[in-house]
Design a protein around this motif. Structure first.
Motif, short mmCIF file in Angstrom:
data_model
loop_
_atom_site.label_atom_id
_atom_site.label_comp_id
_atom_site.label_asym_id
_atom_site.label_seq_id
_atom_site.Cartn_x
_atom_site.Cartn_y
_atom_site.Cartn_z
N TYR A 25 43.58 59.41 49.88
CA TYR A 25 42.25 58.93 49.51
C TYR A 25 42.31 58.29 48.12
N MET A 26 41.68 57.14 47.99
CA MET A 26 41.63 56.34 46.77
C MET A 26 43.03 55.94 46.30
N SER A 27 43.80 55.48 47.28
CA SER A 27 45.12 54.92 47.00
C SER A 27 44.95 53.63 46.21
N ASP A 28 46.04 53.09 45.71
CA ASP A 28 45.98 51.83 44.97
C ASP A 28 45.37 50.72 45.82
N GLU A 29 45.70 50.70 47.11
CA GLU A 29 45.16 49.68 48.02
C GLU A 29 43.65 49.82 48.17
N GLN A 30 43.19 51.05 48.32
CA GLN A 30 41.76 51.29 48.45
C GLN A 30 41.02 50.91 47.16
N LEU A 31 41.58 51.29 46.04
CA LEU A 31 40.96 50.94 44.76
C LEU A 31 40.90 49.43 44.59
N ALA A 32 41.96 48.74 44.98
CA ALA A 32 41.98 47.27 44.89
C ALA A 32 40.90 46.68 45.80
N HIS A 33 40.73 47.25 47.00
CA HIS A 33 39.69 46.81 47.94
C HIS A 33 38.31 46.93 47.30
N PHE A 34 38.01 48.08 46.73
CA PHE A 34 36.69 48.30 46.13
C PHE A 34 36.51 47.48 44.85
N ARG A 35 37.55 47.33 44.07
CA ARG A 35 37.46 46.50 42.86
C ARG A 35 37.08 45.07 43.25
N GLN A 36 37.76 44.54 44.29
CA GLN A 36 37.46 43.17 44.71
C GLN A 36 36.06 43.06 45.29
N LEU A 37 35.65 44.06 46.07
CA LEU A 37 34.30 44.09 46.63
C LEU A 37 33.26 44.04 45.51
N LEU A 38 33.46 44.84 44.47
CA LEU A 38 32.52 44.87 43.35
C LEU A 38 32.55 43.58 42.55
N LEU A 39 33.74 43.03 42.33
CA LEU A 39 33.85 41.78 41.58
C LEU A 39 33.19 40.63 42.33
N ASP A 40 33.37 40.57 43.65
CA ASP A 40 32.72 39.53 44.45
C ASP A 40 31.21 39.66 44.39
N TRP A 41 30.73 40.88 44.49
CA TRP A 41 29.30 41.16 44.45
C TRP A 41 28.71 40.75 43.10
N LYS A 42 29.42 41.13 42.03
CA LYS A 42 28.98 40.77 40.68
C LYS A 42 28.92 39.25 40.52
N GLN A 43 29.92 38.56 41.04
CA GLN A 43 29.95 37.10 40.95
C GLN A 43 28.74 36.48 41.67
N GLU A 44 28.41 36.99 42.85
CA GLU A 44 27.24 36.50 43.59
C GLU A 44 25.96 36.70 42.78
N LEU A 45 25.84 37.86 42.16
CA LEU A 45 24.65 38.14 41.35
C LEU A 45 24.58 37.23 40.14
N MET A 46 25.72 37.00 39.49
CA MET A 46 25.74 36.12 38.32
C MET A 46 25.37 34.69 38.70
N GLU A 47 25.85 34.23 39.85
CA GLU A 47 25.49 32.90 40.33
C GLU A 47 24.00 32.80 40.62
N GLU A 48 23.42 33.87 41.14
CA GLU A 48 21.98 33.88 41.41
C GLU A 48 21.18 33.82 40.11
N VAL A 49 21.66 34.50 39.08
CA VAL A 49 21.01 34.43 37.77
C VAL A 49 21.04 32.99 37.26
N ASP A 50 22.19 32.34 37.37
CA ASP A 50 22.30 30.94 36.92
C ASP A 50 21.34 30.03 37.69
N ARG A 51 21.23 30.25 39.01
CA ARG A 51 20.31 29.44 39.82
C ARG A 51 18.87 29.66 39.38
N THR A 52 18.53 30.90 39.06
CA THR A 52 17.17 31.21 38.63
C THR A 52 16.85 30.51 37.32
#
Length: 145
Positions: A25-52
């Protein structure tokens, strides 16, 4: 909760993690998966702020009619409240990314057990397991109600 809709939208494009047999549980691969998921999500939110910001600049008008002006102000107010919720969500994402770096991600803040991969995929910023979250909600209802 207002963030759940945003989380669902952010999670629509991800590929669920396929755990290997015997994988820790929470192997390096899993942590990388969640890190990327969070970074992608953050990027989407930042782009939405810019659009606003761009939208507010482009659409700002001084309407002569008070009703038109009030309508526009209400629309801007709603948009700004939404962005404020997203700003708070970006802070939660940053806090969660910090937990990943510190090696504390994926474990319940209250009892220390594993939160679970599927729960974290549904709500990547979760800090409580299902049982502790349920108890917290029950206590909240009792205090608030």
């Amino acid at each position: 909760m207002p963030e759940s809709k945003q989380e669902m939208q952010a999670n629509q494009s991800f590929t669920p993690y396929q755990q290997a047999e015997g994988e820790e549980y929470m192997s390096d691969e899993q942590l990388a998966h969640f890190r990327q998921l969070l970074l992608d999500w953050k990027q989407e939110l930042m782009e939405e702020v810019d659009r606003t910001v761009q939208h507010l600049k482009e659409e700002a008008s001084n309407f002569a009619d008070p009703a038109d002006r009030a309508t526009q102000e209400e629309e801007f107010s709603l948009e700004l409240r939404t962005r404020d919720r997203e700003r708070k969500l970006i802070k939660k994402i940053n806090d969660t990314l910090e937990k990943i770096e510190q090696g504390d991600y994926g474990y319940c803040d209250a009892c220390g057990i594993e939160i679970g991969i599927r729960r974290l995929e549904a709500r990547p910023t979760a800090t409580l397991c299902v049982d502790c979250k349920s108890l917290a909600e029950i206590k909240e209802k009792q205090i608030g109600g």
